[in-house]
Design an enzyme around this catalytic site. Sequence first.
Site, PDB file in Angstrom:
ATOM      1  N   ASN A 176       5.772   6.078 -17.695  1.00 11.01           N
ATOM      2  CA  ASN A 176       5.454   5.414 -18.971  1.00 11.01           C
ATOM      3  C   ASN A 176       5.961   3.977 -18.929  1.00 11.01           C
ATOM      4  O   ASN A 176       7.169   3.770 -18.787  1.00 11.01           O
ATOM      5  CB  ASN A 176       6.125   6.178 -20.110  1.00 11.01           C
ATOM      6  CG  ASN A 176       5.844   5.593 -21.482  1.00 11.01           C
ATOM      7  OD1 ASN A 176       5.281   4.516 -21.617  1.00 11.01           O
ATOM      8  ND2 ASN A 176       6.266   6.298 -22.513  1.00 11.01           N
ATOM      9  N   ASP A 227      13.411  -0.173 -14.536  1.00 16.27           N
ATOM     10  CA  ASP A 227      13.128   1.011 -15.359  1.00 16.27           C
ATOM     11  C   ASP A 227      13.495   2.267 -14.579  1.00 16.27           C
ATOM     12  O   ASP A 227      12.779   3.282 -14.597  1.00 16.27           O
ATOM     13  CB  ASP A 227      11.673   1.054 -15.817  1.00 16.27           C
ATOM     14  CG  ASP A 227      11.435   2.066 -16.948  1.00 16.27           C
ATOM     15  OD1 ASP A 227      12.435   2.627 -17.457  1.00 16.27           O
ATOM     16  OD2 ASP A 227      10.271   2.301 -17.303  1.00 16.27           O
ATOM     17  N   HIS A 258       8.560  -3.533 -19.399  1.00 20.76           N
ATOM     18  CA  HIS A 258       7.595  -2.988 -18.437  1.00 20.76           C
ATOM     19  C   HIS A 258       6.121  -3.284 -18.754  1.00 20.76           C
ATOM     20  O   HIS A 258       5.325  -2.376 -19.014  1.00 20.76           O
ATOM     21  CB  HIS A 258       7.792  -1.491 -18.244  1.00 20.76           C
ATOM     22  CG  HIS A 258       8.076  -0.692 -19.493  1.00 20.76           C
ATOM     23  ND1 HIS A 258       7.323  -0.764 -20.634  1.00 20.76           N
ATOM     24  CD2 HIS A 258       9.051   0.211 -19.751  1.00 20.76           C
ATOM     25  CE1 HIS A 258       7.798   0.063 -21.538  1.00 20.76           C
ATOM     26  NE2 HIS A 258       8.857   0.664 -21.036  1.00 20.76           N
TER      27      HIS A 258
END
Length: 428
Positions: A276, A303, A225
């Site tokens: 996050n 994610d 990410h």
Amino acid sequence: MIIRNVRILGGEPVDIRIADGAIAEIRPGLEGPEAVDGAGAIALPGLVDLHTHLREPGREDAETVQTGTQSAARGGYTAVHAMANTSPVADTAGVVEQVWRLGHEFGHCDVHPVGAVTVGLEGRQLAELGAMADSAARVRVFSDDGKCVDDAVLMRRALEYVKAFDGVVAQHAQEPRLTGGAQMNEGVVSGRLGLTGWPAVAEEAIIARDCLLAAHVGSRLHVCHVSTAGSVEIIRWAKSKGWNVTAEVTPHHLLLTDDLVEESPVGAYNPIYKVNPPLRTRADVEALRAALADGTIDVVATDHAPHPVEDKETEWSAAAMGMIGLETALSVVQEAMVETGLLDWAGVAQRMSVVPARIGRLSGQGQPLEVGAPANITLYDPSVRTEVDSSAYASKSRNTPYEGMTLPGRVVSTFLRGRPTVLEGKLV
């Protein structure tokens, strides 16, 4: 079975004959008793996600392997990599085999467990990497995602270890000493809202260190990410050196910005946007899109991070970080990359199927739609626009940042080795 009138990667309409789980014939005008009308949909190789949280074992209130893989199938995925931050942590052969067998049992898509790098995700001792690699799950991707392997010596040892079986370490790049108490991207918005900032350098410093470590030991590094323009430049530099570094970007980091924390439709401090790494600035989003287009960033990974209502619908500081994303990923990529002219459908197939399967070392996934290939196929209609309604999702959780937004496209059908898992948008 015959799938009629589909456009492979957006090309001219053809029919696809499936036999024994593989593509047997591709041409217009195929005849047969059992047929599915593709109605001009785009045919893509089944999508592969390198970064999915299925939560089982331990947090079945948020998601299970069954509901998570149903959600994946509805999003066009035929394979997902299940992250290791479960309870117990997937740091032994026994736990990864449990997750792998649950995937086989429910059968909506292939489930490839990701093994933890360190015991209990605690960053002190290497987990049983070799045992997980040799297990029935054949683990090839290892990550402490949710936490960073911040000890440089331990990270070096992990990179060295996985070389023996062609594994890859997928790093959650977050220097913990720079993000203590951090709540959102460090910048103008965090200053106005009075929230502790999450500086871009906390991500970039770890990526730079790990690229150097991977080059030093000659191993494979995958960066999870990626969220900042600076990270893009570091990865671009590492690739220019010929180092074996790959990277992913999430759909939400391609579309959403930190302004939403202040200016969401329901007002400021909406925890649905707490994630996050955090949502960044418009300049970061533009850099991420350009990097995905030119191949600096290799893949899109969701994610997918489901949370129950009580963990998200609370005050900002106490809310869990994360967003679900399996059922909206292809639509968001169409919005951010295809409709902006940055990618065509062949490029989407590369970044959401072919390359993720290659990084995960999946032999039966991510193959071009041609005669002899496994019939892992996603049919997608890009012409419609639909308002996001999470109550219709297969996931157990509803923490989508797109609720009420109108996004393009819909997954029509998904086929796993020739067997439909989704037909006309409905689970089979």
